[in-house]
Design an enzyme around this catalytic site. Structure first.
Site, PDB file in Angstrom:
ATOM      1  N   GLU A  40       0.846  -1.209   0.000  1.00 39.84           N
ATOM      2  CA  GLU A  40       0.000   0.000   0.000  1.00 39.84           C
ATOM      3  C   GLU A  40       0.873   1.248   0.000  1.00 39.84           C
ATOM      4  O   GLU A  40       0.626   2.207  -0.765  1.00 39.84           O
ATOM      5  CB  GLU A  40      -0.896  -0.024   1.239  1.00 39.84           C
ATOM      6  CG  GLU A  40      -1.709   1.234   1.460  1.00 39.84           C
ATOM      7  CD  GLU A  40      -2.227   1.319   2.883  1.00 39.84           C
ATOM      8  OE1 GLU A  40      -2.518   2.444   3.322  1.00 39.84           O
ATOM      9  OE2 GLU A  40      -2.327   0.275   3.562  1.00 39.84           O
ATOM     10  N   ASP A  44       0.901   3.743  -3.280  1.00 36.38           N
ATOM     11  CA  ASP A  44       0.520   5.150  -3.137  1.00 36.38           C
ATOM     12  C   ASP A  44       1.495   6.048  -3.897  1.00 36.38           C
ATOM     13  O   ASP A  44       1.083   6.952  -4.641  1.00 36.38           O
ATOM     14  CB  ASP A  44       0.497   5.514  -1.655  1.00 36.38           C
ATOM     15  CG  ASP A  44       0.275   6.999  -1.417  1.00 36.38           C
ATOM     16  OD1 ASP A  44      -0.755   7.529  -1.848  1.00 36.38           O
ATOM     17  OD2 ASP A  44       1.165   7.639  -0.819  1.00 36.38           O
ATOM     18  N   ASP A 113      -7.031   1.188   0.182  1.00 33.80           N
ATOM     19  CA  ASP A 113      -5.742   0.575   0.525  1.00 33.80           C
ATOM     20  C   ASP A 113      -5.431  -0.600  -0.405  1.00 33.80           C
ATOM     21  O   ASP A 113      -4.288  -0.779  -0.844  1.00 33.80           O
ATOM     22  CB  ASP A 113      -5.749   0.082   1.971  1.00 33.80           C
ATOM     23  CG  ASP A 113      -5.799   1.222   2.990  1.00 33.80           C
ATOM     24  OD1 ASP A 113      -5.610   2.381   2.582  1.00 33.80           O
ATOM     25  OD2 ASP A 113      -6.038   0.934   4.179  1.00 33.80           O
ATOM     26  N   GLU A 116      -4.259   0.621  -3.839  1.00 32.06           N
ATOM     27  CA  GLU A 116      -2.867   1.052  -3.762  1.00 32.06           C
ATOM     28  C   GLU A 116      -1.927  -0.151  -3.710  1.00 32.06           C
ATOM     29  O   GLU A 116      -0.883  -0.179  -4.382  1.00 32.06           O
ATOM     30  CB  GLU A 116      -2.653   1.941  -2.539  1.00 32.06           C
ATOM     31  CG  GLU A 116      -3.304   3.306  -2.639  1.00 32.06           C
ATOM     32  CD  GLU A 116      -3.140   4.136  -1.381  1.00 32.06           C
ATOM     33  OE1 GLU A 116      -3.115   5.369  -1.495  1.00 32.06           O
ATOM     34  OE2 GLU A 116      -3.035   3.548  -0.280  1.00 32.06           O
TER      35      GLU A 116
END
Length: 225
Positions: A40, A44, A113, A116
């Site tokens: 995650e 991102d 989440d 990502e």
């Protein structure tokens, strides 16, 4: 199958499994188990980089501030959740039974989440170009919306202007429900004006819930009736 939906075939299937494993699984089984939190973090950064580059190229005349606002519309928790829902990502996320029973597979933060994490896994498996291709495939219609309407709307400001054109008093936003642990709070807010409820909204922050309440009020236009 998820790989078909995103248009990418993993060479290392363990990376995909890691991306789809919620931390609650290890907690509930009390056994060591990987989860998607590290992916995650990586995903991102990959999403931010790719979308920043696309917006930079698409809007050559925009200032840093305007580009930052556009990017925020694409990388917010709600936006990432929409991307995840578009590919049915929640169905593939593995989590503890308790988490699933409380709506974990549809929770905004969980889906954001997981998206990502999935992009982070694609990046590790196939590189930046592969990750960019997946982001483009999943996010294209949302990017098209920004191209069609690059100026960010301000529902709360718009509602306030409309109401204050009718009376000096502006709308009031009231939290009517708050639930979830500290790291996954959910807020429900209603917007009230002159004693009348105009709309309701729910989000992972008070600001988000207020914005959604304002949107509902603008859509309903109940103060005009």
């Amino acid at each position: 199958m998820l790989e078909t939906v995103i248009g990418y075939k993993f060479r290392n299937s363990l990376l995909m499994a890691e991306a789809l494993t919620h931390p609650s699984l290890a907690y509930e089984t009390q056994r060591p188990h990987f989860d998607n939190q590290r992916l995650e973090f990586l995903g991102d950064a990959v999403i931010q980089l790719h979308l920043t580059q696309r917006l930079y190229q698409m809007f050559p005349g925009f200032s840093e501030g305007r580009l930052t606002k556009l990017r925020a519309r694409l990388v917010s928790g709600d936006a990432l959740c929409k991307f995840a829902k578009d590919i049915g990502l929640g169905e593939y996320v593995m989590m503890g039974k308790g988490e699933e029973a409380t709506g974990g597979k549809t929770r905004t933060s969980t889906l954001a989440d997981a998206f990502e994490s999935l992009i982070g896994a694609v990046y590790l498996d196939g590189g930046l170009d592969a990750a960019g291709d997946v982001i483009n495939k999943v996010c294209e219609k949302w990017i098209d919306q920004i191209v069609a309407s690059p100026e960010e709307k301000n529902p709360k400001g718009e509602l306030q202007e409309k109401l204050q054109a009718l009376a000096p008093k502006g709308p009031e936003y009231i939290v009517i429900d708050e639930s979830g642990p500290d790291h996954q709070k959910s807020f429900k807010v209603k917007v009230v004006w002159l004693g009348r409820k105009l709309g309701e909204g729910e989000g992972n922050s008070k600001k988000d819930a207020e914005t959604k309440a304002a949107c509902e009020a603008l859509s309903a236009g109940v103060w005009e009736k």
